[in-house]
Design a protein around this motif. Sequence first.
Motif, PDB file in Angstrom:
ATOM      1  N   LEU A 161       0.832  -1.210   0.000  1.00  0.00           N
ATOM      2  CA  LEU A 161       0.000   0.000   0.000  1.00  0.00           C
ATOM      3  C   LEU A 161       0.862   1.255   0.000  1.00  0.00           C
ATOM      4  O   LEU A 161       0.544   2.243  -0.675  1.00  0.00           O
ATOM      5  N   SER A 162       1.959   1.216   0.749  1.00  0.00           N
ATOM      6  CA  SER A 162       2.829   2.399   0.786  1.00  0.00           C
ATOM      7  C   SER A 162       3.476   2.642  -0.569  1.00  0.00           C
ATOM      8  O   SER A 162       3.745   3.791  -0.946  1.00  0.00           O
ATOM      9  N   ARG A 163       3.709   1.584  -1.307  1.00  0.00           N
ATOM     10  CA  ARG A 163       4.305   1.721  -2.645  1.00  0.00           C
ATOM     11  C   ARG A 163       3.354   2.427  -3.604  1.00  0.00           C
ATOM     12  O   ARG A 163       3.788   3.002  -4.609  1.00  0.00           O
ATOM     13  N   LEU A 164       2.067   2.407  -3.299  1.00  0.00           N
ATOM     14  CA  LEU A 164       1.046   3.006  -4.171  1.00  0.00           C
ATOM     15  C   LEU A 164       0.620   4.395  -3.714  1.00  0.00           C
ATOM     16  O   LEU A 164      -0.301   4.980  -4.287  1.00  0.00           O
ATOM     17  N   GLU A 165       1.285   4.926  -2.686  1.00  0.00           N
ATOM     18  CA  GLU A 165       0.941   6.251  -2.170  1.00  0.00           C
ATOM     19  C   GLU A 165       2.022   7.259  -2.549  1.00  0.00           C
ATOM     20  O   GLU A 165       3.184   6.895  -2.740  1.00  0.00           O
ATOM     21  N   PRO A 166       1.664   8.518  -2.667  1.00  0.00           N
ATOM     22  CA  PRO A 166       2.665   9.560  -2.993  1.00  0.00           C
ATOM     23  C   PRO A 166       3.745   9.628  -1.906  1.00  0.00           C
ATOM     24  O   PRO A 166       3.443   9.924  -0.750  1.00  0.00           O
ATOM     25  N   GLY A 167       4.956   9.353  -2.274  1.00  0.00           N
ATOM     26  CA  GLY A 167       6.049   9.405  -1.300  1.00  0.00           C
ATOM     27  C   GLY A 167       5.878   8.447  -0.151  1.00  0.00           C
ATOM     28  O   GLY A 167       6.459   8.643   0.924  1.00  0.00           O
ATOM     29  N   GLY A 168       5.105   7.385  -0.345  1.00  0.00           N
ATOM     30  CA  GLY A 168       4.780   6.498   0.762  1.00  0.00           C
ATOM     31  C   GLY A 168       5.859   5.486   1.098  1.00  0.00           C
ATOM     32  O   GLY A 168       5.918   5.003   2.227  1.00  0.00           O
ATOM     33  N   TRP A 169       6.729   5.155   0.126  1.00  0.00           N
ATOM     34  CA  TRP A 169       7.744   4.137   0.391  1.00  0.00           C
ATOM     35  C   TRP A 169       8.814   4.677   1.309  1.00  0.00           C
ATOM     36  O   TRP A 169       9.430   5.701   1.049  1.00  0.00           O
ATOM     37  N   ASN A 170       9.036   3.976   2.406  1.00  0.00           N
ATOM     38  CA  ASN A 170       9.983   4.418   3.412  1.00  0.00           C
ATOM     39  C   ASN A 170      10.774   3.206   3.898  1.00  0.00           C
ATOM     40  O   ASN A 170      10.197   2.279   4.470  1.00  0.00           O
ATOM     41  N   THR A 171      12.070   3.206   3.662  1.00  0.00           N
ATOM     42  CA  THR A 171      12.889   2.063   4.058  1.00  0.00           C
ATOM     43  C   THR A 171      12.983   1.914   5.574  1.00  0.00           C
ATOM     44  O   THR A 171      13.434   0.882   6.055  1.00  0.00           O
ATOM     45  N   ASN A 172      12.565   2.947   6.301  1.00  0.00           N
ATOM     46  CA  ASN A 172      12.577   2.879   7.763  1.00  0.00           C
ATOM     47  C   ASN A 172      11.173   2.761   8.339  1.00  0.00           C
ATOM     48  O   ASN A 172      10.952   3.050   9.518  1.00  0.00           O
ATOM     49  N   ALA A 173      10.209   2.335   7.517  1.00  0.00           N
ATOM     50  CA  ALA A 173       8.852   2.119   8.002  1.00  0.00           C
ATOM     51  C   ALA A 173       8.861   1.000   9.046  1.00  0.00           C
ATOM     52  O   ALA A 173       9.691   0.092   8.988  1.00  0.00           O
ATOM     53  N   PRO A 174       7.941   1.038  10.019  1.00  0.00           N
ATOM     54  CA  PRO A 174       7.927   0.005  11.064  1.00  0.00           C
ATOM     55  C   PRO A 174       7.901  -1.418  10.519  1.00  0.00           C
ATOM     56  O   PRO A 174       8.601  -2.296  11.037  1.00  0.00           O
ATOM     57  N   SER A 175       7.107  -1.657   9.477  1.00  0.00           N
ATOM     58  CA  SER A 175       7.032  -3.018   8.930  1.00  0.00           C
ATOM     59  C   SER A 175       8.361  -3.451   8.328  1.00  0.00           C
ATOM     60  O   SER A 175       8.753  -4.626   8.441  1.00  0.00           O
ATOM     61  N   MET A 176       9.087  -2.509   7.711  1.00  0.00           N
ATOM     62  CA  MET A 176      10.383  -2.836   7.140  1.00  0.00           C
ATOM     63  C   MET A 176      11.415  -3.084   8.238  1.00  0.00           C
ATOM     64  O   MET A 176      12.213  -4.035   8.168  1.00  0.00           O
ATOM     65  N   CYS A 177      11.414  -2.252   9.247  1.00  0.00           N
ATOM     66  CA  CYS A 177      12.333  -2.434  10.378  1.00  0.00           C
ATOM     67  C   CYS A 177      12.053  -3.761  11.079  1.00  0.00           C
ATOM     68  O   CYS A 177      12.980  -4.455  11.510  1.00  0.00           O
ATOM     69  N   TRP A 178      10.790  -4.110  11.184  1.00  0.00           N
ATOM     70  CA  TRP A 178      10.391  -5.375  11.804  1.00  0.00           C
ATOM     71  C   TRP A 178      10.980  -6.562  11.045  1.00  0.00           C
ATOM     72  O   TRP A 178      11.515  -7.493  11.638  1.00  0.00           O
ATOM     73  N   LEU A 179      10.914  -6.523   9.727  1.00  0.00           N
ATOM     74  CA  LEU A 179      11.467  -7.598   8.909  1.00  0.00           C
ATOM     75  C   LEU A 179      12.981  -7.707   9.078  1.00  0.00           C
ATOM     76  O   LEU A 179      13.537  -8.808   9.017  1.00  0.00           O
ATOM     77  N   ARG A 180      13.640  -6.589   9.278  1.00  0.00           N
ATOM     78  CA  ARG A 180      15.105  -6.586   9.394  1.00  0.00           C
ATOM     79  C   ARG A 180      15.587  -6.840  10.815  1.00  0.00           C
ATOM     80  O   ARG A 180      16.784  -6.862  11.072  1.00  0.00           O
ATOM     81  N   GLY A 181      14.663  -7.004  11.767  1.00  0.00           N
ATOM     82  CA  GLY A 181      15.052  -7.278  13.138  1.00  0.00           C
ATOM     83  C   GLY A 181      15.444  -6.060  13.933  1.00  0.00           C
ATOM     84  O   GLY A 181      16.078  -6.192  14.995  1.00  0.00           O
ATOM     85  N   GLU A 182      15.088  -4.876  13.450  1.00  0.00           N
ATOM     86  CA  GLU A 182      15.400  -3.650  14.178  1.00  0.00           C
ATOM     87  C   GLU A 182      14.314  -3.356  15.209  1.00  0.00           C
ATOM     88  O   GLU A 182      13.174  -3.802  15.080  1.00  0.00           O
ATOM     89  N   LYS A 183      14.660  -2.614  16.222  1.00  0.00           N
ATOM     90  CA  LYS A 183      13.712  -2.342  17.299  1.00  0.00           C
ATOM     91  C   LYS A 183      12.583  -1.444  16.803  1.00  0.00           C
ATOM     92  O   LYS A 183      12.827  -0.424  16.157  1.00  0.00           O
ATOM     93  N   VAL A 184      11.368  -1.852  17.121  1.00  0.00           N
ATOM     94  CA  VAL A 184      10.182  -1.083  16.772  1.00  0.00           C
ATOM     95  C   VAL A 184       9.306  -0.992  18.009  1.00  0.00           C
ATOM     96  O   VAL A 184       9.091  -2.001  18.698  1.00  0.00           O
ATOM     97  N   ALA A 185       8.808   0.196  18.308  1.00  0.00           N
ATOM     98  CA  ALA A 185       7.949   0.377  19.475  1.00  0.00           C
ATOM     99  C   ALA A 185       6.709  -0.508  19.369  1.00  0.00           C
ATOM    100  O   ALA A 185       6.114  -0.613  18.285  1.00  0.00           O
ATOM    101  N   PRO A 186       6.315  -1.155  20.456  1.00  0.00           N
ATOM    102  CA  PRO A 186       5.122  -2.017  20.417  1.00  0.00           C
ATOM    103  C   PRO A 186       3.875  -1.319  19.897  1.00  0.00           C
ATOM    104  O   PRO A 186       3.048  -1.938  19.217  1.00  0.00           O
ATOM    105  N   THR A 187       3.746  -0.027  20.195  1.00  0.00           N
ATOM    106  CA  THR A 187       2.562   0.693  19.716  1.00  0.00           C
ATOM    107  C   THR A 187       2.553   0.778  18.186  1.00  0.00           C
ATOM    108  O   THR A 187       1.484   0.693  17.559  1.00  0.00           O
TER     109      THR A 187
END
Length: 318
Positions: A161-187
């Motif tokens: 969905l972010s890929r289909l939004e204006p400027g929506g793609w973010n390599t530091n998005a929570p879902s991306m950080c989650w996949l890479r094992g980086e810390k993401v706030a539970p909220t």
Amino acid sequence: MDVLTTPPLPLSEWLTVVEREYLSEFVPAGGAAVKFVILDDDAIGAAAELLVGLGQAHAMQTVHLEAGRTRIHLMHELFFAVARTLPWDSLVQRYLEMLFGDHAYVWPRPGEPMTVADLAIAFEVAPNLLGRHVDQWLTEGLWDDRHLTQDFRAALLLLCLSRLEPGGWNTNAPSMCWLRGEKVAPTLLRAADISGRITRTNARAMLASLCHFLRKAGAAGLLVVLDVRQLAHTAAAEGELRYSPAAVMDTYEVLREIIDDAEHLPGLFVAVLADADLATGDPRRALGQYAALQMRVWPDVRPGDRQNPVAPLVWLAA
């Protein structure tokens, strides 16, 4: 006759067999295999490069990991290392292009991200109507795919969905950080409909989900080259990891689990590269110390005095 007393097989011959028997058809068709290769220390780097090249030539995603740099004795760390290497932007882009193509909408500018509004103009469809179609297609293609874990589905939906939004793609998005094992706030995880972090207990299911998604995104499979020479060393150079005997056994356990899960890992080819210490080194670290893995890979059928090129474990010469 033991595998290490049988004349070694030429590396080039083994690679030819691997390409013909595995990478050309079997793996792209959804098969999986784990191969152990014993080589001289100075030949392992070249073997890894050749394997990666073969994988790329057959449209596979390729990952080369070293035990000295990645904690491969932990399944979730192995998954994170793979996830950090993958080009998620191009994978998601390719998946979206294939998704639209499956519904008779040819992506106007292949390889380039486009918003729903831009696509609606190109297809001469009302944006709201196209948006509803996209939601339905993603639901059918990702959310309803029970080969993917629920958390993995949620993460990939957000990336698409972010890929289909204006400027929506973010390599530091929570879902991306989650996949890479980086810390993401539970909220932030809860807001993304992700139940929790990827850990040792669910990493195998995440790896299976990844293998399924890569095929949905047009890849022929995933080729992982693991250089495990560091397992035999009692010391580590600066910047490298040191494995205790217990951690070595944990690594063998991870590899055994991957072998046993092969039927759930479509398109996965793992090449484990080691020197002779894997078999003849420190008894506390050698393969013989972990019988469950040794029984799965030690070749018991050999054609006369030759190496069997399709055996789970082979000894090669450069």
